[in-house]
Motif scaffolding. Structure first.
Motif, PDB file in Angstrom:
ATOM      1  N   ARG A 327     -10.373 -48.236  32.493  1.00  0.00           N
ATOM      2  CA  ARG A 327      -9.968 -48.125  31.520  1.00  0.00           C
ATOM      3  C   ARG A 327     -10.981 -48.339  30.418  1.00  0.00           C
ATOM      4  O   ARG A 327     -11.154 -48.985  29.831  1.00  0.00           O
ATOM      5  CB  ARG A 327      -8.900 -48.929  29.922  1.00  0.00           C
ATOM      6  N   ARG A 328     -11.561 -47.315  30.666  1.00  0.00           N
ATOM      7  CA  ARG A 328     -12.714 -46.853  30.179  1.00  0.00           C
ATOM      8  C   ARG A 328     -12.888 -46.577  28.617  1.00  0.00           C
ATOM      9  O   ARG A 328     -14.255 -47.014  28.115  1.00  0.00           O
ATOM     10  CB  ARG A 328     -13.300 -45.817  30.700  1.00  0.00           C
ATOM     11  N   GLU A 329     -11.731 -46.106  28.209  1.00  0.00           N
ATOM     12  CA  GLU A 329     -11.661 -46.043  26.610  1.00  0.00           C
ATOM     13  C   GLU A 329     -11.362 -47.182  25.195  1.00  0.00           C
ATOM     14  O   GLU A 329     -12.035 -47.379  24.336  1.00  0.00           O
ATOM     15  CB  GLU A 329      -9.992 -44.892  26.195  1.00  0.00           C
ATOM     16  N   ASP A 330     -11.249 -47.923  26.366  1.00  0.00           N
ATOM     17  CA  ASP A 330     -11.676 -49.494  25.869  1.00  0.00           C
ATOM     18  C   ASP A 330     -13.152 -49.796  24.939  1.00  0.00           C
ATOM     19  O   ASP A 330     -13.086 -51.265  25.352  1.00  0.00           O
ATOM     20  CB  ASP A 330     -10.979 -50.564  26.620  1.00  0.00           C
ATOM     21  N   ILE A 331     -14.134 -49.360  25.940  1.00  0.00           N
ATOM     22  CA  ILE A 331     -15.767 -50.354  25.906  1.00  0.00           C
ATOM     23  C   ILE A 331     -15.970 -49.729  25.018  1.00  0.00           C
ATOM     24  O   ILE A 331     -16.828 -51.431  23.835  1.00  0.00           O
ATOM     25  CB  ILE A 331     -16.138 -49.466  27.391  1.00  0.00           C
ATOM     26  N   TYR A 360     -23.834 -45.331  27.592  1.00  0.00           N
ATOM     27  CA  TYR A 360     -25.100 -45.706  28.385  1.00  0.00           C
ATOM     28  C   TYR A 360     -23.830 -46.691  29.207  1.00  0.00           C
ATOM     29  O   TYR A 360     -23.762 -46.641  30.436  1.00  0.00           O
ATOM     30  CB  TYR A 360     -25.699 -46.970  27.600  1.00  0.00           C
ATOM     31  N   LEU A 361     -22.783 -47.265  28.947  1.00  0.00           N
ATOM     32  CA  LEU A 361     -21.942 -48.088  29.997  1.00  0.00           C
ATOM     33  C   LEU A 361     -21.221 -47.384  30.312  1.00  0.00           C
ATOM     34  O   LEU A 361     -20.270 -48.250  31.179  1.00  0.00           O
ATOM     35  CB  LEU A 361     -21.860 -49.366  29.162  1.00  0.00           C
ATOM     36  N   SER A 362     -20.694 -46.979  29.757  1.00  0.00           N
ATOM     37  CA  SER A 362     -19.467 -45.650  30.365  1.00  0.00           C
ATOM     38  C   SER A 362     -19.169 -45.072  31.763  1.00  0.00           C
ATOM     39  O   SER A 362     -17.961 -45.543  31.822  1.00  0.00           O
ATOM     40  CB  SER A 362     -19.145 -44.279  29.652  1.00  0.00           C
ATOM     41  N   GLN A 363     -20.331 -45.480  32.084  1.00  0.00           N
ATOM     42  CA  GLN A 363     -20.024 -44.801  33.703  1.00  0.00           C
ATOM     43  C   GLN A 363     -20.229 -46.488  34.746  1.00  0.00           C
ATOM     44  O   GLN A 363     -20.232 -46.489  35.819  1.00  0.00           O
ATOM     45  CB  GLN A 363     -21.015 -44.190  34.597  1.00  0.00           C
ATOM     46  N   TYR A 364     -20.840 -47.715  34.122  1.00  0.00           N
ATOM     47  CA  TYR A 364     -20.970 -48.611  35.043  1.00  0.00           C
ATOM     48  C   TYR A 364     -19.501 -49.338  35.769  1.00  0.00           C
ATOM     49  O   TYR A 364     -18.697 -49.215  34.238  1.00  0.00           O
ATOM     50  CB  TYR A 364     -21.182 -49.598  33.697  1.00  0.00           C
ATOM     51  N   PRO A 365     -19.224 -50.245  36.872  1.00  0.00           N
ATOM     52  CA  PRO A 365     -18.050 -50.533  36.904  1.00  0.00           C
ATOM     53  C   PRO A 365     -17.830 -51.811  36.418  1.00  0.00           C
ATOM     54  O   PRO A 365     -16.503 -52.519  36.331  1.00  0.00           O
ATOM     55  CB  PRO A 365     -18.628 -50.379  38.351  1.00  0.00           C
ATOM     56  N   ASP A 403     -26.820 -50.855  42.840  1.00  0.00           N
ATOM     57  CA  ASP A 403     -26.022 -49.629  42.943  1.00  0.00           C
ATOM     58  C   ASP A 403     -25.539 -48.096  41.433  1.00  0.00           C
ATOM     59  O   ASP A 403     -24.997 -48.225  42.141  1.00  0.00           O
ATOM     60  CB  ASP A 403     -24.994 -50.071  43.801  1.00  0.00           C
ATOM     61  N   TYR A 404     -26.406 -48.849  41.052  1.00  0.00           N
ATOM     62  CA  TYR A 404     -25.726 -47.894  39.900  1.00  0.00           C
ATOM     63  C   TYR A 404     -27.177 -47.667  39.094  1.00  0.00           C
ATOM     64  O   TYR A 404     -28.139 -48.074  38.829  1.00  0.00           O
ATOM     65  CB  TYR A 404     -24.536 -48.663  38.586  1.00  0.00           C
ATOM     66  N   GLN A 405     -27.342 -45.904  39.589  1.00  0.00           N
ATOM     67  CA  GLN A 405     -27.727 -45.443  38.845  1.00  0.00           C
ATOM     68  C   GLN A 405     -28.116 -45.473  37.345  1.00  0.00           C
ATOM     69  O   GLN A 405     -28.098 -44.135  37.265  1.00  0.00           O
ATOM     70  CB  GLN A 405     -28.314 -44.532  39.357  1.00  0.00           C
TER      71      GLN A 405
END
Ligand SMILES: Nc1ncnc2c1ncn2[C@@H]1O[C@H](COP(=O)(O)OP(=O)(O)OP(=O)(O)O)[C@@H](O)[C@H]1O
Length: 467
Positions: A327-331, A360-365, A403-405
């Motif tokens: 639910r990345r729209e919540d970030i 910046y954080l949008s793809q962070y798991p 493991d996150y670039q």
């Protein structure tokens, strides 16, 4: 359970007053206190028309109207209300006929009390399920919540979360337990509080995290003890079940419960009864149980670590909270929310670089979910001096950075492109002008200035010293 359980009363109709009194007393002793009695069968239909009941129990043989005459009329006018037929005789033929006419169950008066109670409990559950079903169907096309205020603490723009809120509004008022699953830090406790808020229960919300507690501590904390129950028990103590009277008892990390404690909890869920340590007098509980876990209880019960019967009892209603990465729209709204919280607790203003942070954080798991995001924002807010979030620090705080670039924070290109005169400045002059400008823009904050122009803070500090 409180005397007003169930929410809508049960109607007992029998011409035998002594039976009505004794059945009502039995039900009350088992926590089913909201009971209306009537000894005149001719009044039954008008009573059902004037008041909402959750079940009706009628005697088969009554003067005026017999049970068999009344069943089809009740079933036609109030299809949601389960009808229990009570008979003095065990007659298979009558039982079959009553069921055909629309009765839900057929009870013989001489049967064990437990059988009678179980039949009434089933009828209540069936009514609640039918109500929920109707309510869910009504809400299917409805976008708005009836009471958004119950969910005010849960920041979300996610559709699945909104559906969970709608489901909570439907099920909140029932007494059935709720099981909340989801990874650590997704907000299970917040959701449990919302269930309590929406339930209209007058008692407190009482939480216990079971992780790491041994059996004796769990039993003592939940059920309390009598004076002298064990060495050191100098006074009687109420447990949390008592504290949550008419309220909600939230059991977090339920997957960690040992098998001994599982058995005690099962009794509480099935019988709504428990024994304080040192006592052999069972106490009744009116607390609604909401449990949560980040573990897969299904797997735990399949490998024998969690009682199957307890698992099914607990999941009276099941709420699964999705992880933040789904639910990345919540970030972005969460970052804004946590920055606002930080402004209050640190009593300072933060420049709004929330959109850049969210990008910046949008793809962070987010393995630690919302708790991880909250910790990052609070940590950065606490350590920043100029009101601008130190994005290098954010990067350092990410638990999965290896493991996150992530793309590094890029300072957007200035609106106007740089223009040069006939004589070009030296690199040293450009560097000085750039750093001076960055320091002006950040109110002389060296860390932020360093971030703006992409050098280390030490480099800025050296420049300032040598200027
Ligand atoms: N949607 C949200 N809006 C605002 N704050 C949230 C939200 N979800 C979680 N939080 C905050 O994140 C933190 C973790 O939430 P919570 O304790 O409810 O998670 P949890 O799933 O119960 O975690 P655990 O499994 O570790 O017990 C809390 O401080 C909570 O206030």
């Amino acid at each position: 359970m409180p005397n007003n359980y169930p929410r809508q009363p049960i109607l007992l109709v029998d011409d035998e007053d002594s039976w009505l009194v004794s059945f009502k007393t039995t039900l009350r002793s088992k926590g089913i206190g909201n009971v209306v009695t009537e000894n005149d069968s001719s009044k039954l239909l008008s009573l059902l028309d004037s008041q909402q009941f959750c079940a009706v129990a009628i005697d088969l043989m009554m003067p005026n109207f017999s049970g068999e005459e009344l069943i089809p009329q009740i079933a036609a006018r109030h299809p949601n209300i389960p009808i229990l037929v009570i008979s003095g005789l065990n007659q298979v033929k009558s039982a079959v006929n009553c069921m055909r006419l629309g009765a839900f169950d057929f009870i013989v008066k001489t049967e064990e009390r437990d059988t009678l109670i179980a039949a009434v409990r089933h009828a209540i559950e069936l009514f609640e399920l039918r109500q929920e079903n109707t309510s869910l169907r009504e809400r299917f096309f409805k976008k708005e919540l009836d009471h958004p205020e119950y969910f005010g603490n849960i920041i979300t723009e996610n559709k699945e979360m909104r559906s969970i809120f709608q489901y909570i509004e439907v099920i909140a008022e029932t007494f059935r337990p709720v099981l909340i699953t989801g990874e650590s830090g997704v907000g299970k406790e917040l959701v449990a509080r919302a269930v309590h808020n929406a339930s209209g229960r007058t008692g407190e919300f009482v939480a216990l995290n079971i992780a790491g507690l041994d059996d004796n501590v769990v039993a003592d904390t939940l059920f309390g003890h009598t004076k002298g129950a064990y060495t050191g028990a100098t006074n009687a103590r109420f447990g949390l079940v008592e504290k949550a009277k008419n309220g909600t008892l939230f059991l977090d990390e339920i997957g960690d419960l040992s098998s001994t404690s599982q058995t005690k909890l099962l009794r509480l869920l099935q019988e709504h009864e428990y024994l304080p340590l040192g006592s052999d007098m069972a106490k009744r509980s009116s607390a609604r149980i909401v449990a949560a876990t980040h573990q897969n209880l299904n797997e735990l019960q399949e490998c024998g670590q969690f009682r199957r019967d307890l698992f099914y009892r607990l999941r009276g209603h099941l709420l699964h909270i999705p992880p933040l990465r789904e639910r990345r729209e919540d970030i972005a709204p969460l970052i804004t929310h946590f920055l606002q919280e930080a402004e209050i607790s640190f009593e300072k203003k933060f420049s709004a670089n929330a959109p850049e942070l969210a990008d910046y954080l949008s793809q962070y798991p987010f393995p630690g979910n919302i708790r991880e995001l909250q910790n990052i924002i609070l940590d950065c807010a606490g350590t920043c001096t100029d009101g601008i979030m130190d994005t290098a620090r954010v990067q350092r705080l990410l638990t999965h950075s290896y493991d996150y670039q992530p793309e590094s924070f890029e300072t957007p290109l200035p609106d106007a492109s740089v223009t040069f005169g006939a004589t070009l400045p030296t690199l040293k002059e450009v560097r000085a002008a750039l750093i001076d400008e960055a320091l002006t823009r950040t109110n002389n904050n060296q860390s932020s200035a360093a971030q703006l122009v992409g050098v280390t803070r030490q480099a800025i500090s050296k420049y300032v010293r040598e200027k």
